[in-house]
Scaffold this active site. Structure first.
Site, PDB file in Angstrom:
ATOM      1  N   GLY A   1       0.887  -1.224  -0.081  1.00 20.20           N
ATOM      2  CA  GLY A   1       0.043  -0.060  -0.198  1.00 20.20           C
ATOM      3  C   GLY A   1       0.737   1.363   0.077  1.00 20.20           C
ATOM      4  N   CYS A   2       0.094   2.455  -0.025  1.00 16.42           N
ATOM      5  CA  CYS A   2       0.895   3.752  -0.351  1.00 16.42           C
ATOM      6  C   CYS A   2       1.488   4.181   1.200  1.00 16.42           C
ATOM      7  CB  CYS A   2      -0.079   4.649  -1.074  1.00 16.42           C
ATOM      8  SG  CYS A   2      -1.527   4.640  -0.345  1.00 16.42           S
ATOM      9  N   TYR A   3       0.402   4.256   2.066  1.00 22.76           N
ATOM     10  CA  TYR A   3       0.955   4.558   3.306  1.00 22.76           C
ATOM     11  C   TYR A   3       1.885   3.607   3.872  1.00 22.76           C
ATOM     12  CZ  TYR A   3      -3.141   7.851   4.210  1.00 22.76           C
ATOM     13  OH  TYR A   3      -4.054   8.818   3.892  1.00 22.76           O
TER      14      TYR A   3
END
Lengths: 360, 360, 360, 360
Positions: free
Chosen positions: D162-164
């Site tokens: 994921g990005c976070y």
């Protein structure tokens, strides 16, 4: 002082009781904000088809501190409780709801297009739908306060003008009326903040699509066109056809209209400014910019002002008039309140004197 | 009604005469907007070092319709004409200008940091400059209205709190005072709109550099830190040291503070909400959000509200409190007006009841 | 593969050695980005008056991973080390630096205005300064690649067009050349992202002033006007005078030009599309939109494309042509690379084929 | 050179044939952009449930110049035509589509969450749905390239992080692994641009609601939490529980993570920097900022870089680590390409070396 006390001091029996039909769009929300801050108005009712029964502060959390509740829409019942009804509905509905009987009980200010065009045939041509209230249409007054003030004062039904239209008409009316521009040369190139598209979801107003983006839309076909033409035709004393190009720009609020006209003779900028001063010199809500300064939307945000400036391009013999207003205030809710003030004999500025919010 | 008439009806001899020293920054502009809308205040004078002699409407064209003129700064002379002076100056100046003699003539509300920290040594440590007004400092009251209301009422000099500080303190004070969070665990992670950096030009606030960008800055060294610690130490009854990280986010206005604390026992979210209700249940300007809803800056924009919400993370034993306010209103000019209302015995809400402007 | 290997495979002795004079403005930064990604170019040198000696990655941290250093500006010395020099300087400087001797050593692509106007007198009239390079001016080629490709291929000096100009000329040239619009009726109403104003600090480009704001500026006086007129006059075969109104809109990048012309006869939209296909059907960088679709700046961001669409307004007899491009790419650095490719016999698209970055 | 020629020169039989399943979301669009620019990849197919049969350039007009068409989704058929499939689907679908048989024919890189958590029970707990591919899950490799490079090289199935998570893990991993921070003290306070919420319409991502607004959301419950904990637990050699608070900020792209940890001893900033250099000194895509400089999202926009900087707050004994990346590139499509490069033995940087786009 409470509003009741202010009303008493002001010689009124009680504050004006207002109802908002269609309160959960952006214009409805802005109207609620303005009316809550109006010294002589009581928000008697808010209605919403989609949110009936909900706290208004849950729909728009800026109203979290109020106890307003969205009611079911019932114009007849509201007419009993209210002195004025504001309608903020999709076009085609108001012309069905506003009947002669309703108007016998309550004054109405309509945000939509149904009563703006005096000629129902023009309405039907641009809106592609039948007009269901031709009888009532005859008594409707076009609520552009600076131009039609006297008629508005005695009206029972005011058609609140569109956002682009208010800006474009205020910019061009004096020049057309005075015959200094060729009516066949008029072009209105305008931009709107995204709130003009409303709170309904659409890919074009999805943040990632609208942010950092500008576009023209509905070129030559936008429904504000006949409204602008109607007022300018009155100014010219003959039918006027214009080009109107709206653009969407990445900001919440604001209309900027850049208007072009070919001068009929060699007029100086000063001479043209004199014309504007003659028309608008005493208008509180129209601020003419100084020579060399042009309006910007940031300077009117949150307020009922329409700023107007101009430049003469002697190379091409054209005048360029630029107007700026807040589409939700002077272009919608603010002008509606201004209309209400006129219709109820109140000071036209009441509740609308707030300075623009900057930076905003 | 004119303000004079309202004053008369309200039992006042005349409206409060206000002077703004340093009126051409964003906080000064917002203060002018609020005071012009205040029913019982007359803006007697605006001063500006850089714009003296200019029309205020040329500096901030949102005031184009007013006849305000920027004057040269002269506190002594202003003290004669005004009942209250608002100072919006770079730190280090107010402590020189505000003397005992000045305070004998006029009440003062200072937007800067000079009188916020009771301990001049702490001021000197964080601001790297000598404090020139230790005598006057002793009588200064920290103007966080909800916490220090009674002292403010009788103050001659109020130190208006910082924007981040107001938000962080209001969020954490109840939990610290009630001992439900470990004071050594407190972290304030906050964001500010760009107007917090002022109107002075800087590459970091150039549109192309700030738009579409977020950053942390002054990590562990921001000068609002000791201010937050001062209030929370009072709440805890012992010295509190916190971590504070400010961020700049691409919007004009708004503070969002996300505050972390380790719970000292297993408290429920409901239990913590009860504490907030106990502290703020009667506070008009503090709006507690409903369970499941957290504050957002858009819902307070343009208003004096501070919205507060919270979540308990039982996995980690932490509470996360989120606060939102408008840095130029509750974080600056609005709270200054609130302080003024208290200091002059007016209704604390007067001139500040406007709903947040949405969308904005 | 390294660029040297690619050059070898491509039959070149070595990559083109490029120097950027004035590399620390936005256009210079974008050029560096594009050249670093170009398979057959080596960035030999970057110069900066204000940042000489500094790492380029400290000036623009997007280049933090490179080892580029800003050098002192020395065109003669650079001419020895480079095959091509790009000049991104304030107007008035390039015409002094680019001498016949310099051109004997190195090809030059100038981002500024000094070599764009064939008539030095017109330059002097609009730029209010003497032109210091009339001799060299004679051999300069106007670098609007789609229109002047053949001349560019053999040029030693290309004048890279302005951002507004590229968009406006590409939009209107076919219609003017084919005589379907009245040249006296042309109006270009355009918007630019804020990066068009450069990296220099100014109140108008301060975040809080530019965000949420639109404005027109330099109405009738913007210096891109004579450049547009020059190209359209060539198209018309006679002098053309236009109205040009630039606007600043709150986004980083992008030009949108909305162009108006009165049709000389009753042309259909399809017929006009045919003309555009005839002119641009084989142009990679010009994308004609489908009927009913108009260009938006988001769809070209970060790329060298210029999108063009149109609508016929039969009510007024006008055609409205809308063009969109990225002011820093097709409006500056990208077109400069396109010029370089032409001047060095490379594939015109090389290094410029990247898709627009969306959402951006 | 064509991609086939480049492949030939590079010793490959042909370019890697890639299929994108779910190509009409933002991550899918960004992936298409990157793959079209990749020297050794051919985009063989794009699929879309909602847009099958449509030109890709009609769905995302930045691809208007391509001839890509959205196909119906059919993994088995695509497995025959492609060397690698990228899946960008809502969670819960990939675990049904990716079977052992599919993996025997084609390599798969999944953008979703289905194969990120090694423990299916943890997945089921956070995603509230059964995991349908436990068998395949066992061979999935977590595709955080800098940490799990060797395993990725031989993987058939990579779970793209994921990005976070990518940002948070890269920030904290070295400190946790080296034992310099107390794992129980970790707090990740992060912000995301709005594109992280996808292209689906929602009131929270409507322009007028998201612009000028910041908010925290899913406090303590965001599904990226267990992913961060999984990696940090590996680093710590024992279970780690963190606090994670995501915020939405008004920009298109970008993640900024501000990470807090209590130091286990008195470490200097320099000492901590040494640890980061040891872990990431040779990583092209991780750029450590200089002392005194912290990452900002603008400096990584459009690129695969993750910038990391830090500050030690000696007053509180905490270290604050700040990371920035582009959520659609290093946080999604770029890292997917990086995984692909590793899985196919290509240069890890291929197609990803573009500089960040600034200003953007």
């Amino acid at each position: 002082m409470s509003k009741t006390e202010i009303a008493s001091v002001s010689g009124l029996r009680s504050p004006v009781r207002a109802g908002i039909i269609g309160a959960t769009g952006y214009a409805g929300g802005e109207l609620a904000r303005l009316l809550l801050g109006h010294p002589l108005v009581k928000v008697e009712a808010l209605t919403s088809q989609s949110h009936a029964g909900q706290a208004y502060g849950d729909v728009f959390e800026n109203f979290r501190h109020t106890d307003l509740i969205c009611e079911t829409e019932n114009p007849e019942e509201l007419a009993e409780r209210c002195d004025v009804l504001f309608l903020a509905l999709p076009h085609g509905l108001a012309s069905q709801k506003v009947t002669a009987e309703l108007l016998s009980k309550v004054k109405v200010i309509d945000f939509g297009a149904d009563f703006r065009l005096a000629d129902a045939a023009v309405y039907e041509q641009w809106y592609k739908t039948a007009h269901h209230g031709r009888e009532v249409l005859r008594e409707a007054v076009y609520g552009l306060c600076e131009l039609y003030r006297e008629r508005i004062k005695s009206a029972r039904l005011a058609a609140n003008p569109g956002c682009y239209t208010t800006c474009a008409i205020l910019c061009l009316y004096p020049l057309v009326a005075e015959g200094v521009v060729d009516p066949d040369s008029l072009i209105v190139d305008a931009m709107s903040g995204v709130s003009g598209a409303g709170r309904g979801l659409d890919l074009g107003t999805h943040f990632d699509e609208a942010d950092g983006n500008v576009k023209a839309y509905k070129v030559g076909t936008h429904r504000h066109t006949p409204e602008i033409e109607q007022a300018l035709s009155q100014a010219a004393g003959k039918p006027v056809t214009i080009s109107f190009t709206p653009h969407m720009v990445p900001m919440n609020r604001g209309i900027l209209a850049t208007c072009y006209g070919s001068l009929t003779a060699s007029f100086s900028e000063d001479g043209l400014r004199d014309i504007y001063r003659q028309y608008y010199g005493n208008e509180f809500f129209i601020r003419l910019t100084k020579p060399g300064v042009l309006p910007e939307t940031k300077w009117v945000k949150g307020s009922n002002f329409c700023d107007i400036g101009l430049a003469v391009d002697s190379r091409t013999g054209r005048v360029i008039v630029v107007g700026a207003l807040d589409n939700l205030v002077k272009g919608a809710a603010g002008q509606a309140v201004q209309n209400m003030n006129l219709m109820f004999g109140l000071d036209e500025k009441m509740g609308l004197e707030g300075c623009p919010v900057f930076p905003g």
